[in-house]
Design an enzyme around this catalytic site. Structure first.
Site, PDB file in Angstrom:
ATOM      1  CB  SER A  59      87.244  60.630 -28.645  1.00 18.50           C
ATOM      2  OG  SER A  59      88.147  60.749 -29.707  1.00 18.50           O
ATOM      3  CG  ASP A 108      85.386  66.464 -33.552  1.00 15.39           C
ATOM      4  OD1 ASP A 108      86.414  66.005 -34.091  1.00 15.39           O
ATOM      5  OD2 ASP A 108      84.727  65.848 -32.694  1.00 15.39           O
ATOM      6  CG  HIS A 142      87.784  65.669 -30.781  1.00 19.83           C
ATOM      7  ND1 HIS A 142      86.883  64.745 -31.244  1.00 19.83           N
ATOM      8  CD2 HIS A 142      88.652  64.984 -29.997  1.00 19.83           C
ATOM      9  CE1 HIS A 142      87.186  63.554 -30.768  1.00 19.83           C
ATOM     10  NE2 HIS A 142      88.251  63.667 -30.001  1.00 19.83           N
TER      11      HIS A 142
END
Length: 312
Positions: free
Chosen positions: A158, A254, A284
């Site tokens: 991320s 995501d 995610h």
């Protein structure tokens, strides 16, 4: 495909518990809630041969840096600098502890995790500069630490993937340190692309969604115009040529999926060797959830295989 049954079960547990979205909390509340959630989903952390806590110089003061060793010191080992996720606003080396342990053992490398400064207290580019300081410190102190500076990789998930990508740009443009590979797990790559790529299917308040994306960017960027800088949005770099080979992992459910895959395509078009893999039915954050999602273990094994080959 639909949300994977294991991910759906996780979503239903959050619904029953009345778990609030992190973006509805203050940063301090969200930091505590995020760490508790990650620890609950990560399973039992693997033991490693040793864990060392260091304090290193950074551009804004001392930084905490944690080293995980797969074996006692004695021979030069490759090293992975793994950057935790959390939207540049949440997280610490504790956030990625289970991931770092698993990669350390499976790759057979020393893994380093740095406590870079967080937004909104320290907006862009503070985190990028801290990560650069950590990479330079590892390379500069490799002999004393039992590391091989010629086998240094960077990775993250991320926002950590975003920082890893930014770090490869800095290392290329500044002449080092030399990086052998980059592991990018559902990375943020374009500030402007994120809202456009996230449609109604990414509105679920029980999953990471487009509001999450906007909340994190809002904390990270003191000025929205900073989002156009390549170190904030690597996909906007004038050139991606000359960057280290990459592994890009994305998740189907995501809002960052498309921009992660676009970055893999852009790297490939620039002549960078890339292997990318999308995990169907996954949300995610799944990479850290080895205690509840089988796909998380599969993705970590895949990442470790790619790193092991790159650092051979």
């Amino acid at each position: 495909m639909p949300l994977h049954p294991q991910a759906q079960a996780l979503r239903e547990r959050r619904a029953r518990a009345g778990t609030p979205p992190l973006y509805s909390l203050t940063p301090a509340q969200a930091r505590a809630a995020d760490l508790a959630d990650i620890r609950a989903a990560a399973g039992t952390p693997e033991p490693v041969a040793a864990v060392e806590e260091h304090r290193i110089p950074g551009p804004g003061g001392e930084l905490a840096l944690r080293l995980y060793r797969p074996e006692p010191p004695g021979r030069q080992l490759p090293v992975l600098l793994y950057l935790f996720g959390g939207g540049w606003t949440l997280g610490s080396p504790d956030t990625s502890d289970a991931i770092c342990r698993r990669l350390t053992n499976t790759v057979g490398c020393v893994t380093a995790s740095v406590g870079y400064r967080l937004a909104p207290e320290h907006p862009f580019p503070a985190a990028v500069h801290d990560c650069r300081a950590a990479a330079r410190w590892l390379a500069g102190n490799a002999e004393a630490l039992g590391l091989d500076p010629a086998r240094l990789a960077v990775g993250g998930d991320s926002a950590g993937g975003n920082l890893a990508a930014a770090l490869t740009l800095l290392a290329r443009d500044e002449g080092g340190p030399a990086l052998r590979h980059q592991l990018l797990v559902y990375p943020n790559t374009d500030h402007r692309a994120a809202p456009a790529a996230a449609g109604e299917q990414h509105d679920d308040p029980l999953l990471f969604n487009r509001r999450s994306v906007a909340w994190y960017w809002g904390h990270y960027l003191a000025d929205p115009a900073d989002g156009d800088h390549p170190l904030a949005s690597p996909l906007r770099a004038p050139s991606l040529a000359g960057l280290p080979p990459a592994t890009v992992i994305t998740a189907e459910y995501d809002p960052l999926c498309e921009e992660g895959e676009r970055y893999a395509e852009a790297l490939r078009a620039a002549g960078v060797p890339v292997e990318s893999r999308r995990y169907a039915g996954m949300p995610h954050g799944f990479f850290a959830m080895t205690g509840v999602l089988d796909a998380a273990g599969e993705a970590q094994r895949y990442a470790a295989e790619r790193l092991r080959e790159a650092l051979r």
